[in-house]
Design an enzyme around this catalytic site. Structure first.
Site, PDB file in Angstrom:
ATOM      1  N   ASP A  32       0.834  -1.191   0.000  1.00 13.44           N
ATOM      2  CA  ASP A  32       0.000   0.000   0.000  1.00 13.44           C
ATOM      3  C   ASP A  32       0.878   1.254   0.000  1.00 13.44           C
ATOM      4  O   ASP A  32       1.877   1.329   0.717  1.00 13.44           O
ATOM      5  CB  ASP A  32      -0.885  -0.014   1.249  1.00 13.44           C
ATOM      6  CG  ASP A  32      -1.852   1.135   1.304  1.00 13.44           C
ATOM      7  OD1 ASP A  32      -2.699   1.229   0.392  1.00 13.44           O
ATOM      8  OD2 ASP A  32      -1.771   1.938   2.253  1.00 13.44           O
ATOM      9  N   GLU A  67      14.872 -15.311  -0.653  1.00 10.71           N
ATOM     10  CA  GLU A  67      15.238 -16.412   0.235  1.00 10.71           C
ATOM     11  C   GLU A  67      14.125 -17.450   0.323  1.00 10.71           C
ATOM     12  O   GLU A  67      14.382 -18.626   0.563  1.00 10.71           O
ATOM     13  CB  GLU A  67      15.512 -15.891   1.649  1.00 10.71           C
ATOM     14  CG  GLU A  67      16.728 -15.016   1.794  1.00 10.71           C
ATOM     15  CD  GLU A  67      16.823 -14.438   3.195  1.00 10.71           C
ATOM     16  OE1 GLU A  67      16.154 -14.991   4.101  1.00 10.71           O
ATOM     17  OE2 GLU A  67      17.523 -13.431   3.385  1.00 10.71           O
TER      18      GLU A  67
END
Length: 571
Positions: free
Chosen positions: A220, A269
């Site tokens: 956002d 990751e």
């Protein structure tokens, strides 16, 4: 309590998630506004269990992922975009166990889950902010926000002339005399991203939800985290451009990109992380597939938007330039070409969107004359709006890249433009300036059944009143009915998934077409969209795959009705 599809899915369904490593390049992502989607506990407010109960519907619709608007612990001053605790579910939506169950059930049905992240500001009820207020000037916690002394003889004037997106000053004075910055409501103080603790906290929040199994984040106000050094005054600007369509000292600053490069390393990751299939999995694991970031980035140009999706930053950015384009062939072609041109060098997919929780639904926008913006207060010509909305959807889904669908648009829902003032909850409505404050109209709970309490939304009414006749647009009424808007979406989404020339890509081949008509080829696929108010004659490009209205074929020519789109296959 609703019945949920908790049975273990076959290994082939589970493997679907991992099979498409770059799934986001051509994904169709469905936005769920939880409070308005489905109410499981009968309190009039949608919840996570309600979403979970409707996963089979979303799976059968043919989407790839579900984006959930905020469900975090919040005082709800701005419908959950004022977050008090980023690691907790607000009780109105359920709890963390409900979130975990929703994620697992979605994965079992080969649906991914994307959650909203709100990093520009917190709630004023966030523990950091409450302590900062209590400790007073000089508190180290005040450095995590933008606290400043005021101007004027006694500090009675705001520190600068910035205005809130919701109208009025972007500063509020606290009893000890200092002021704090809030680009949105006063209950939403902006974080100071120059403070290392803020970055540390959000990297931890990312890992919390990634560990729970989410497949990505919609960010956002992704363009707003970093403010210009010294917080300089605004120059002479049109305040209607505050959302980012002009150069502003609080939006689209270059410093935001260092933040997203750090975040990208965390997401990478998890790209190949394995997670357990469930409590009865007996040690079996599955690959999770790629995780993604999606930016809500209002920028002055699509070129600036492209900066957010460079290879080491975010994966997608909303294409607000396309959302705001009129139903006009020349305008649409220009923004399509420009979007594809600027995304190609950075290797990111284009995104396409027609509606969301902040703008008037496109079935109503297109029902009104062009030029009225994205927040419209008039119902307009309902029949015309629906006809254009169906055609615009087929055009959008034919374009290369990823598409976003807002809940209920597959039913052809219009905006509810006649909500009484006393039921409105949009904070911008009460500010008297800034945004129009009429976003409630696109947030009215959607209808599932022809009759019954709140048309199947839940057993306890709905938090915003639904209009009479809402049930005639419901899933129950449209399901299985040839030509209905719901079945048009289902057919189009299935066709998009199955056709080898649809989905990911970076270009289209434009074909010669009459004025007001768009026609392009992608391999053996051809899309023709008539944006005019009259029927047009076009070549027959093969076999009709999907059409938003009936196409009449005579020999080598086809008559395409006004405001209609057709998909052809030449193979």
């Amino acid at each position: 309590m609703s019945q949920h599809s908790a049975d273990p899915a076959p290994d082939t369904a589970l493997a679907t998630i991992a099979a498409h490593r770059d799934w986001w390049r051509d994904a169709v992502i469905y936005q769920v506004y939880p409070r308005s989607f489905a109410d499981d506990n009968g309190d009039g407010m949608g919840d996570l269990e309600g979403v979970r109960s409707r996963l089979p519907y979303l799976r059968d619709l043919g989407i790839d992922a579900v984006w959930l608007s905020p469900f975090y612990a919040s005082p709800q001053a701005d419908a959950g975009y004022d977050v008090a605790d980023y690691r907790a579910v607000d009780p109105m939506f359920g709890n963390l166990m409900d979130a975990d169950a929703l994620i697992r059930d979605a994965h079992a049905q080969s649906l991914r889950i994307i959650v909203d992240l709100v990093p520009n500001h917190s709630s004023d009820q966030h523990e950091w902010f409450k302590r900062a207020l209590a400790e007073g000037p000089g508190s180290p916690l005040r450095e995590r926000y933008h606290f400043r002394p005021g101007k004027g003889e006694n500090g009675e004037l705001p520190p600068n002339n910035w205005e809130s997106i919701f109208g009025g000053p972007a500063w509020t004075r606290v009893p000890d005399g200092e002021w704090y910055l809030h680009l949105f409501a006063p209950e939403q103080p902006d974080f100071n991203w120059n403070h290392p603790a803020v970055g540390d906290e959000f990297r931890s929040i990312l890992r919390f939800w990634l560990d729970m199994g989410v497949d990505g984040f919609r960010i956002d106000v992704a363009h707003g985290l970093v403010k210009a050094e010294g917080l300089p005054d605004l120059g002479s600007h049109d305040q209607l451009k505050l959302l980012g369509n002009d150069v502003m000292p609080f939006f689209d600053q270059d410093g935001v990109h260092a933040i997203y490069r750090q975040w990208r390393t965390i997401l990478d990751e998890y790209a190949h992380q394995k997670e357990p299939e469930g409590p009865s999995s007996e040690g079996r694991w599955r690959e999770t597939g790629g995780r993604i970031f999606v930016a809500e980035a209002w920028t002055p140009t699509v070129e600036r938007t492209a900066n957010y999706v460079r290879p080491d930053e975010l994966h997608q950015a909303f294409n607000f330039q396309y959302l705001g384009t009129h139903w006009d062939a020349s305008e649409l072609r220009a923004v399509i070409d420009r979007t594809l041109d600027v995304m190609r060098p950075v290797g990111a997919p284009a995104t396409w969107v027609l509606s969301n929780h902040d703008v008037t639904r496109h079935a109503t926008r297109f029902a009104n004359e062009a030029g009225l913006g994205t927040q419209i207060r008039e119902a307009g010509d309902r029949e015309l709006g629906l006809r254009r909305a169906r055609a615009a959807t087929l055009l959008m889904l034919a374009l290369p890249g990823s598409a976003y669908v807002y809940q209920g648009e597959e039913l052809g829902l219009p905006d509810v433009v006649d909500l009484p003032d006393e039921v409105r909850q949009d904070p911008a409505f009460f500010r008297g300036a800034g945004q129009d404050g009429f976003r409630d109209g696109c947030r009215v709970p959607i209808p599932w059944t022809r009759e019954g309490s709140s048309y199947g939304f839940g057993s306890g009414g709905s938090w915003l009143p639904q209009p009479g006749g809402w049930g005639e647009l419901s899933v129950e009424v449209q399901q299985g009915v040839a030509g209905s808007t719901l079945e048009l979406y289902r057919t189009a989404l299935t066709t998009r998934r199955d056709h080898p020339d649809l989905g990911a890509g970076e270009s289209v081949e434009w074909l010669t077409a009459p004025e007001g008509v768009l026609a392009f080829r992608r391999g053996e696929f051809v899309c023709v969209a008539n944006t005019t108010g009259e029927a047009v004659t076009t070549p027959v490009y093969g076999r009709v795959l999907v059409a938003s209205a009936e196409v009449t074929i005579g020999g080598a020519e086809a008559e395409l009705p006004a405001d209609a789109t057709v998909w052809w296959t030449t193979g």
